[in-house]
Structures are given as C-alpha cells and as structure tokens.
Design an enzyme around this catalytic site. Structure first.
Site, PDB file in Angstrom:
ATOM      1  N   ASP A  41       0.808  -1.227   0.000  1.00 37.09           N
ATOM      2  CA  ASP A  41       0.000   0.000   0.000  1.00 37.09           C
ATOM      3  C   ASP A  41       0.842   1.278   0.000  1.00 37.09           C
ATOM      4  O   ASP A  41       0.436   2.288  -0.584  1.00 37.09           O
ATOM      5  CB  ASP A  41      -1.055  -0.009   1.107  1.00 37.09           C
ATOM      6  CG  ASP A  41      -0.482  -0.329   2.464  1.00 37.09           C
ATOM      7  OD1 ASP A  41       0.759  -0.459   2.570  1.00 37.09           O
ATOM      8  OD2 ASP A  41      -1.254  -0.449   3.422  1.00 37.09           O
ATOM      9  N   THR A  80       3.421  -8.282  -2.391  1.00 33.36           N
ATOM     10  CA  THR A  80       3.795  -8.392  -0.973  1.00 33.36           C
ATOM     11  C   THR A  80       3.375  -9.764  -0.466  1.00 33.36           C
ATOM     12  O   THR A  80       2.317 -10.262  -0.851  1.00 33.36           O
ATOM     13  CB  THR A  80       3.132  -7.302  -0.103  1.00 33.36           C
ATOM     14  OG1 THR A  80       3.228  -7.697   1.283  1.00 33.36           O
ATOM     15  CG2 THR A  80       1.665  -7.079  -0.402  1.00 33.36           C
ATOM     16  N   ASP A  82       2.318 -10.283   2.374  1.00 34.85           N
ATOM     17  CA  ASP A  82       1.344 -10.104   3.461  1.00 34.85           C
ATOM     18  C   ASP A  82      -0.114 -10.341   3.065  1.00 34.85           C
ATOM     19  O   ASP A  82      -0.967 -10.538   3.925  1.00 34.85           O
ATOM     20  CB  ASP A  82       1.458  -8.687   4.053  1.00 34.85           C
ATOM     21  CG  ASP A  82       2.824  -8.428   4.674  1.00 34.85           C
ATOM     22  OD1 ASP A  82       3.465  -9.402   5.109  1.00 34.85           O
ATOM     23  OD2 ASP A  82       3.240  -7.255   4.727  1.00 34.85           O
ATOM     24  N   GLU A 125       2.960 -12.012  13.536  1.00 34.12           N
ATOM     25  CA  GLU A 125       3.946 -11.087  14.115  1.00 34.12           C
ATOM     26  C   GLU A 125       3.233  -9.836  14.655  1.00 34.12           C
ATOM     27  O   GLU A 125       2.117  -9.531  14.244  1.00 34.12           O
ATOM     28  CB  GLU A 125       4.979 -10.680  13.051  1.00 34.12           C
ATOM     29  CG  GLU A 125       4.384  -9.862  11.911  1.00 34.12           C
ATOM     30  CD  GLU A 125       5.421  -9.319  10.935  1.00 34.12           C
ATOM     31  OE1 GLU A 125       6.619  -9.518  11.125  1.00 34.12           O
ATOM     32  OE2 GLU A 125       4.994  -8.660   9.956  1.00 34.12           O
ATOM     33  N   GLN A 127      10.716 -16.274   5.003  1.00 40.60           N
ATOM     34  CA  GLN A 127       9.394 -16.275   4.355  1.00 40.60           C
ATOM     35  C   GLN A 127       9.362 -15.412   3.095  1.00 40.60           C
ATOM     36  O   GLN A 127       8.440 -15.504   2.295  1.00 40.60           O
ATOM     37  CB  GLN A 127       8.335 -15.739   5.333  1.00 40.60           C
ATOM     38  CG  GLN A 127       8.112 -16.646   6.523  1.00 40.60           C
ATOM     39  CD  GLN A 127       7.350 -15.929   7.626  1.00 40.60           C
ATOM     40  OE1 GLN A 127       6.156 -16.081   7.744  1.00 40.60           O
ATOM     41  NE2 GLN A 127       8.037 -15.149   8.434  1.00 40.60           N
TER      42      GLN A 127
HETATM   43  O1  F6P Z   1       5.626  -6.289   4.139  1.00 44.38           O
HETATM   44  C1  F6P Z   1       6.408  -7.438   4.106  1.00 44.38           C
HETATM   45  C2  F6P Z   1       7.070  -7.673   5.433  1.00 44.38           C
HETATM   46  O2  F6P Z   1       7.860  -8.844   5.329  1.00 44.38           O
HETATM   47  C3  F6P Z   1       6.148  -7.768   6.637  1.00 44.38           C
HETATM   48  O3  F6P Z   1       5.519  -9.021   6.745  1.00 44.38           O
HETATM   49  C4  F6P Z   1       7.088  -7.465   7.760  1.00 44.38           C
HETATM   50  O4  F6P Z   1       6.390  -6.918   8.861  1.00 44.38           O
HETATM   51  C5  F6P Z   1       8.017  -6.449   7.158  1.00 44.38           C
HETATM   52  O5  F6P Z   1       7.924  -6.598   5.752  1.00 44.38           O
HETATM   53  C6  F6P Z   1       9.461  -6.600   7.572  1.00 44.38           C
HETATM   54  O6  F6P Z   1      10.170  -5.541   7.013  1.00 44.38           O
HETATM   55  P1  F6P Z   1      11.759  -5.479   6.922  1.00 44.38           P
HETATM   56  O7  F6P Z   1      12.209  -6.433   5.862  1.00 44.38           O
HETATM   57  O8  F6P Z   1      12.034  -4.067   6.550  1.00 44.38           O
HETATM   58  O9  F6P Z   1      12.291  -5.893   8.252  1.00 44.38           O
END
Ligand code: F6P
Length: 320
Positions: free
Chosen positions: A104, A126, A128, A223, A253
């Site tokens: 987003d 993404t 997510d 999380e 993941q």
């Molecule tokens: O948006 C994808 C994601 O992997 C989320 O699931 C997670 O909260 C975040 O990015 C982690 O971000 P970073 O890679 O910046 O630690």
C-alpha cells in the site's frame, strides 16, 4: 499516446516480483513501448538510477526470488519536493508512465506521481496479502508454501519430543499468512489480529491436548501480536505442563522461487497493467477477484475492506 514506461519494485520484496517485471517489460516491448528499469524503488527515481532495458534483461528471471531491480522503503517520498524531483528525472528520460510493484505504501507513491502527470499502475506485490483490492497478492502463495514446509518440519521434532511449538509468521498486522498457513498446517491454535482467542482459551486448549497425551501442539501466531513471544511460551509451559519452544520464521518467508500460482498471477497482472497504460489510464491498481482481472482507483482500493477473512475464520472455528 505513451511511448516510454518504467517499472519499479518498492517495499518488502516478494517472490514473483521478477515474474511481474518480466511480464511488464515483455508486454510493453510487444506493444512498441520503450521500457525502463528503475532501481531500488522510489529511491531510484529520485537518484535517477534508471536504465532502458530490452527483452533479454528479463530472461531467466521468472523462477528467481527477490527482485533483480532491487527494492527500498523511502518514507520521504510522501513529501511533494521529493515527488517533484522524481518527476523531473522521469521527464528527462521522456518516461511518461510507470508500473509500480509493492504494497500500500507503493500504491500511495503511484497515486502521488499520477497527480503530478505521470500515469502509474500499481501491482500488488507483498507476501502479506494485505491489499483488499485483490484476493491474492504476488508472493503470498509462495510464502504460504514456505510456511507449510517449515511448520511440517517443526511438527516432526515437536512430535518426537512431545512439545508445543509456537511459530511466529509475518503479515504486518494482516493475519492472512497466519490464518491460511495455520489452516494449511492443521495448527491447533491460530492467533491473528482478526482472530485472537484469549489466553484462557489458549491455555484450556493446550492443557486439554497435553492431558490427552497428544504428541505435539502447533500454535501459529501473527507477528506484532504478542509483545514477548518467549514470555508467552513460558506462561504456556507453566500453565499447561507442555514443554514449549518458539520459532520466529522471519525473512526466510520472503525468499525462494515463486510458486506456479504466483508466476501466473504476475504474468496476468503485468499484462493487464500495460494494457491499462496503453488505454491512457493512470492512478489505478490491478488485482484478481473471483478469478477475474480487475482494476480500481488507487484511493478507493486503499480504503477497501477484505471480505475473505471472515469466511476462513468460520472454517477455522469449525475445525478447531
Ligand atoms: O511487508 C512485508 C514484510 O515482510 C512484513 O511481513 C514485515 O512486517 C516487514 O515486511 C518486515 O520488514 P523489513 O524487511 O524491513 O524488516
């Protein structure tokens, strides 16, 4: 009529982004467009890290995880000065339109640039699955398969030791990875922002499993839901008698070769995005709903609510 189109990936990477880049570049070239890669998302627009690419640039990337044009998060892109700098650089290259792949935050950047005269189309990329204008985001299916593989392995060792395994999955405040992943793995309990049995219920369920001498218990947790997972595990061990371990699956993941589903989704959405740009559209995002290609105004998409989650929660509640 547009002639030059850029593509960028922004935010957290997701398996299938390369497949989407490939589809966008190839669909653009097929339609007589000159195609450009922007490196590191919006940062590359501001730093003018932009190159023209040909068909061979996207050869042999379909099966690769990550994003060959790299990605970044650039919160400063919310400011008009930074956006104007990006537009200046795009204009210098003669680029009239962009396809932006991400979540987003990426969509907001795409909307801002469209308002400044650069037509943009957003692709949902993404793990997510937190974009309501599509049933599935690029990367979600691959990520789910990674979760299933990992949890199946954890089940083996939990079972050998008669343990309770608490497994944290990503999702950034969207519970889809936990809800779908937990369902796919037959988790005994799933805790997500949309479905959060309270601690008493968690303890009662795990105590029951332990007393019935089940070989293991699997708990999948989104999380950012439980402030201290180890403390939570200690509380469970103390109140249920289950020897308990925690595993945070983390960034594993986000990696890996995209699943067939993600590759096909990327191809369909990438071609749809180019077709929209050729029709002179901008400020829109593409998706799949009920198996059909769709597109929405980005501002409308950003305030949409997901409706698939409730049905899945009913399934989870029925099967528990
Ligand atoms: O948006 C994808 C994601 O992997 C989320 O699931 C997670 O909260 C975040 O990015 C982690 O971000 P970073 O890679 O910046 O630690």
């Amino acid at each position: 009529m547009i002639k030059k189109v850029g593509v960028l990936t922004s935010g957290g990477d997701a398996p299938g982004m390369n497949a989407a880049i490939r589809a966008i570049v190839r669909a653009g070239i097929k339609n007589g467009l000159k195609m450009y890669a922007v490196f590191e998302g919006y940062k590359g627009l501001v730093d003018d890290d932009i190159i023209e690419v040909d068909r061979s640039f996207v050869s042999e990337i379909l099966m690769r995880g990550g994003t060959i044009i790299r990605t970044a998060r650039l919160p400063e892109f919310a400011t008009i000065e930074v956006q104007k700098k990006a537009v200046e650089n795009l204009k210098r290259h003669g680029i009239d339109a962009l396809v932006t792949i991400g979540g987003d935050g990426t969509y907001k950047g795409a909307m801002a640039l469209t308002k400044l005269g650069i037509n943009c189309i957003g692709l949902p990329g993404t793990i997510d699955n937190d974009i309501s204008s599509t049933d599935y985001t690029i990367g979600f299916d691959t990520c789910l398969n990674t979760i299933v593989q990992a949890v199946d392995k954890l089940r083996d060792t939990s079972s050998s030791h008669q343990r309770c395994s608490i497994i944290e999955v990503m999702g950034n405040r969207c519970g889809d990875l936990a809800l779908f992943g937990g369902t796919a793995c037959g988790a005994d309990l799933i805790l997500s922002p949309e479905y959060r049995p309270d601690d008493d219920e968690v303890i009662a369920k795990l105590r029951h499993i332990h007393m019935n001498r089940a070989r293991h218990a699997l708990v999948i947790v989104s999380e950012k839901l439980i402030p201290d997972l180890n403390q939570f595990a200690e509380m469970i061990a103390e109140k249920t008698g289950f020897d308990t371990r925690t595993t945070v699956l983390g960034h594993i993941q986000r990696g890996g070769s995209p699943s067939a589903f993600d590759r096909v989704l990327s191809a369909r959405l990438g071609v749809h995005a180019i077709n929209l740009l050729l029709d002179g559209k901008g400020g829109r995002c593409v998706g799949m709903k009920d198996g059909k290609l769709v597109d929405f105004d980005i501002n409308e998409a950003l305030v949409m609510k997901k409706d698939t989650t409730k049905e899945l929660i009913d399934v989870i509640a029925t099967l528990k």
